[in-house]
Design an enzyme around this catalytic site. Structure first.
Site, mmCIF file in Angstrom:
data_model
loop_
_atom_site.group_PDB
_atom_site.id
_atom_site.type_symbol
_atom_site.label_atom_id
_atom_site.label_comp_id
_atom_site.label_asym_id
_atom_site.label_seq_id
_atom_site.Cartn_x
_atom_site.Cartn_y
_atom_site.Cartn_z
ATOM 1 N N GLU A 136 0.799 -1.060 -0.097
ATOM 2 C CA GLU A 136 0.042 -0.180 0.013
ATOM 3 C C GLU A 136 0.679 1.105 -0.103
ATOM 4 O O GLU A 136 0.330 2.206 0.349
ATOM 5 C CB GLU A 136 -0.983 0.040 1.297
ATOM 6 C CG GLU A 136 -1.897 -1.181 1.126
ATOM 7 C CD GLU A 136 -2.790 -1.181 2.260
ATOM 8 O OE1 GLU A 136 -2.876 -0.453 3.178
ATOM 9 O OE2 GLU A 136 -3.710 -2.148 2.349
ATOM 10 N N LYS A 149 -15.774 -1.228 2.944
ATOM 11 C CA LYS A 149 -15.094 -1.568 1.876
ATOM 12 C C LYS A 149 -16.141 -2.311 0.907
ATOM 13 O O LYS A 149 -16.560 -3.342 1.186
ATOM 14 C CB LYS A 149 -14.153 -2.656 2.411
ATOM 15 C CG LYS A 149 -12.714 -2.538 2.923
ATOM 16 C CD LYS A 149 -12.217 -3.479 3.449
ATOM 17 C CE LYS A 149 -10.775 -3.104 4.130
ATOM 18 N NZ LYS A 149 -10.169 -4.141 4.853
#
Length: 446
Positions: free
Chosen positions: A216, A354
């Site tokens: 990430e 999400k």
């Protein structure tokens, strides 16, 4: 004549980790088309809706040709002729009729795959905005009944551990949140400057290779102590001159080091010759968080305990929930049924949103509305395996989540979202509002 869906085409593309994922184009009767691509996670909650993978040897079992085929042969033909602005109708049709599988937590997408359904749901949502000739974030706001648009505080994941990194660090993400900025643009400046200061601190202390980045975009220095991660952030914030303006968030992803058998948490779980001497109880882990909070400017802790450890979650929320938001990710998996249970039991006080955990735009909106009505915070989130799709940037503004985490300010699949937020802020002009210190409750519930 209303614009309708005339064709649907799915394909297998690749995410930021080189794993296959699903992309869908939805074509309209006016000649235009919209595209959606789904991400996938590394540390996944066991209650997430089914992500359909092919198995076998191709792509080490991670192919998504079955999901692609489900879109091309089942979902696509069934939604041709429908109005793309009817998001709820199309989502419910896919989830409840075309798929129709359910378990104790609701619709589980076991037949067609959440990745197949979501890719279509995202593309339909973008198509709906195009037909209405309004920005995607505005279309999402209208779908949710949200009247006030707010730019989120970015939560930059700048130090990686856990399942995202090859170091010994147990806790998965150490984040910085520029709550003291006055605009999203200024928040980006603060985040980027802290990130670069952190890089030079890590390089000086641990050497050049410690500045390699994880999935990430965060750094994964070979440190063992979780507290050391917090120290590094504190030092970088100070060096950048933003003490008091940039706060800290953590994603512990504790399910990754919880032992089912003895119900303990092993902070040494990545050690090769692990003798189990670092195993602690849920209560001891809770006290560790409380000591962190008293020492560092921490305002958000995500997944502090295992996804089934409802009682320890509730204790922590009760003890420090006023000062710190306790975010449920693996615990809630963006599932309205689990969110309702957590609201009822006061398990946590914020939702990690999400879209691919639940598998449709409509169900995601429902989970957010429930959370906001309960007085919870909401943080929109990427997954560790991302694409260049920027849907979640518009989603975070349209739903006024107040917060978004989509990685460090590094790696294009992460910056794609942050850059889209810069564009949205610019487009809103004087009407742009940045959540700032009100990130936990930026708007009245809708």
């Amino acid at each position: 004549m209303a614009v309708t869906i005339t064709w649907v085409k799915a394909r297998q593309i690749f995410d930021s980790r080189g794993n296959p994922t699903v992309e869908v184009d939805v074509g309209l009767s006016d000649g235009s088309y919209a595209r959606g691509a789904v991400p996938s996670g590394a540390s996944t909650g066991i209650y997430e809706a089914l992500e359909l993978r092919d198995g076998g040897s191709d792509y080490l079992g991670k192919g998504v040709l079955k999901a692609v085929s489900n879109v091309n042969n089942i979902i696509g033909p069934a939604i041709v002729g429908k109005d793309p602005t009817e998001q709820v109708e199309i989502d419910n049709f896919m989830v409840q009729q075309l798929d129709g599988t359910s378990n104790e937590w609701g619709w589980c997408k076991q037949k067609l795959g959440a990745n197949a359904i979501l890719a279509v749901s995202l593309a339909v949502c973008k198509a709906g905005a195009m037909v209405k000739k309004i920005p995607l974030y505005q279309h999402i706001a209208n779908l949710a009944g949200n009247k006030t648009l707010v730019l989120p505080v970015p939560a930059f994941n700048v130090i990686n551990g856990g399942s995202h990194a090859g170091n010994k660090l147990a806790m998965q993400e150490f984040m910085i949140l520029p709550t003291g900025a006055s605009s999203f643009k200024e928040a980006m400046k603060m985040g980027v400057e802290v990130y670069h200061n952190l890089k030079s601190i890590i390089k000086k202390k641990y050497g050049q290779d410690a500045t390699n980045v994880g999935d990430e975009g965060g750094f994964a220095p070979n440190i063992q102590e979780n507290k050391e991660g917090l120290e590094l952030l504190k030092a970088a914030i100070e060096k950048a001159g933003y003490t008091g303006k940039v706060v800290i968030g953590m994603d512990v992803a504790a399910s990754e080091f919880f032992g089912e058998k003895d119900k303990t948490y092993d902070l040494n779980f990545k050690e090769e010759n692990n003798d189990g001497s670092n195993k602690i109880s849920g209560d001891s882990l809770k006290d560790l968080y409380k000591s962190f909070v008293s020492e560092y400017p921490i305002e958000s802790i995500e997944d502090p305990f295992d996804q089934d450890d409802w009682s320890t979650y509730a204790k922590l929320t009760d003890e420090i929930g006023q000062k710190v938001q306790i975010v449920g990710d693996d615990l809630l998996v963006t599932n309205p049924t689990r969110v309702a249970k957590a609201i009822n039991e006061k398990t946590c006080n914020a939702l990690l949103l999400k879209v691919n955990q639940i598998g449709s735009v409509t169900e995601s909106i429902e989970a957010v509305r429930m959370s906001k009505r309960a007085g919870w915070g909401v943080m929109a989130s990427h997954r560790s395996g991302e694409t260049e799709d920027t849907f979640i940037a518009d989603l975070s503004v349209g739903l006024s989540t107040g917060q978004i985490k989509t990685g460090a300010p590094c790696r294009s699949e992460r910056l794609a979202k942050y850059n889209q937020l810069l564009r949205i802020e610019e487009e809103l002009g004087d009407a742009a509002v940045y959540a700032g210190a009100k990130f936990r409750a930026p708007v009245e519930p809708y």
